[in-house]
Design an enzyme around this catalytic site. Structure first.
Site: not given
Length: 438
Positions: A195, A217, A259, A301, A311, A315, A319, A322, A326, A339
């Site tokens: 955990r 992330k 990026e 960042k 986010e 935030r 993206n 993206h 994606h 990517h």
């Protein structure tokens, strides 16, 4: 006009592209000029230290002289998240400075997660950095196959298998040694094992150094969507040894620059203009140019993450490109394109849509296309991507809310963007038709 040599930035850190935004203000609008706000605080407790405060508008660099010690003093960018704040160490030869990593190890056991490409290059150096003068620490390793196509539950289980077999307890530390895939999987394993255990990021690609290793992330892919399974889980520190870029293939290097370009487009106009003048130096792996690009990217960042860790609005602007990107990665096959390659093509599509909405002018569209072509990144999606593929995959994107697809689009002058679902859907259809055959 791009030059082949590094052009140093203005020594005074500009504030014109770092206006404070609230989480309710998803439109990031930056003034043409601004002065350094008085509420920004100067940190002087460490050489070259930068601290980003959620209450500050601009990161501030400490201009105190560097230490005269034999080891190079790293630049430090701090992500301010209260009691979960952590430093990003940036510099050359940092894997040869054991104290940087060891100060963040709190137990006696460490698990290094890496891959078959990075392990022969940097695993021994990392083990030495963790154990030199520190005999009480024992290090276990798990070496995963390399590539985006292995960023899945089956591969993740190998990390848990090793951790359980090694009887790692809650005081252990996981160390991610590799690019974005390793960082995402190791971080998610650390978030889940017992955990939650501590973990450290040691990114070895441009992509990971300027983006994915910072901000917490973590996760894995699902056959129906990229990064659909994961958690927000912050590391103890990020150690960016810029020497690791010396072994990075040209294609991987260019991918990471997508990026870097993103930061300039969405919130840092001065940085984008610097990139236009220094892209040749970056592609030639100029150390000074890369050190600056990594630092400036991490500053951007870190500020955004400090303001909006999970986010809820601001935030999401990170993206840009993206959502389209994606979809390309999922539809074309994980690992077929890197990517950054998919993000580059996705950025061109987002910019095209922004123009169709009348939110930006043609000159910005041309500048984006020019810098991506100079970087030798794709500016169109694969020919196999259809309109229906884009729509079906984007329909399950993480930024969908109440059935509405929200996108990051440019609006206004360079360095301004919006995160919104309030746009003319005809513009999206027109963009998809322009880039896809059917």
């Amino acid at each position: 006009m791009a030059s082949s040599c590094f052009c140093p930035p203005n020594p005074a850190f500009s504030a014109n592209s770092h206006r404070k935004a609230t989480l309710r203000d998803f439109a990031v609008r930056l003034p043409a000029s601004a002065t350094l706000p008085s509420r920004c605080r100067l940190e002087s407790n460490a050489p070259n230290r930068l601290k980003v405060f959620a209450s500050s508008a601009v990161p501030v660099m400490d201009q105190s002289p560097q230490s005269k010690a034999s080891s190079p003093v790293p630049t430090i960018v701090e992500v301010d998240l209260g009691d979960r704040s952590y430093p990003i160490y940036i510099g050359s030869g940092l894997l040869q400075q054991p104290q940087l990593l060891q100060r963040h190890i709190h137990g006696k056991k460490v698990l290094i997660v890496t891959n078959t490409t990075v392990a022969p290059l940097y695993l021994d150096k990392t083990i030495s950095a963790l154990t030199d003068g520190n005999p009480n620490v024992s290090v276990e390793t798990v070496i995963l196959p390399d590539g985006e196509k292995f960023k899945n539950m089956e591969t993740l289980m190998k990390v848990f298998d090793k951790a359980i077999e090694s009887r790692l307890d809650r005081r252990c530390t996981f160390v991610a040694l590799g690019g974005g895939v390793i960082g995402d999987m190791c971080g998610y394993a650390a978030a889940s094992y017992l955990r939650g255990v501590n973990f450290i990021q040691i990114p070895t690609t441009v992509m990971a150094q300027v983006d994915s290793s910072v901000g917490g992330k973590t996760g894995i892919n699902h056959p129906l969507g990229k990064n659909m399974i994961g958690a927000f889980y912050q590391p103890q520190c990020v150690l960016v040894d810029t020497d690791t870029l010396n072994t990075l293939p040209d294609r991987e290097l260019a991918s990471g620059l997508a990026e870097v370009i993103k930061y300039g487009l969405i919130r840092d106009a001065e940085f984008f203009e610097w990139q236009e003048n220094n892209m040749s130096a970056l592609l030639a792996r100029d150390p000074e140019a890369f050190a600056y690009a990594i630092k400036r990217s991490c500053e951007n960042k870190a500020e955004v993450v400090s303001l909006d860790e999970k986010e809820s609005g601001l935030r999401a602007t990170l993206n840009l490109g993206h959502t389209f990107g994606h979809a390309i990665e999922t539809g074309f096959g994980y690992g077929e394109w890197l990517h950054g390659e998919a993000v580059a093509a996705g950025t061109v599509m987002a910019v095209d849509m922004s123009r169709r909405l009348g939110w930006i002018d043609d000159s910005l569209v041309q500048r984006v296309d020019k810098i991506l072509q100079q970087t030798k990144l794709p500016t169109v999606p694969p020919k196999t991507m259809t309109i229906e593929m884009f729509k079906s995959i984007m329909a399950v994107d993480k930024k969908v809310a109440d059935g509405k697809l929200r996108l990051i689009l440019l609006k206004g002058a360079l360095g301004n963007c919006v995160f919104t679902g309030d746009y003319d859907k005809k513009a999206l259809d027109q963009t998809l038709h322009a880039f896809c055959k059917s």
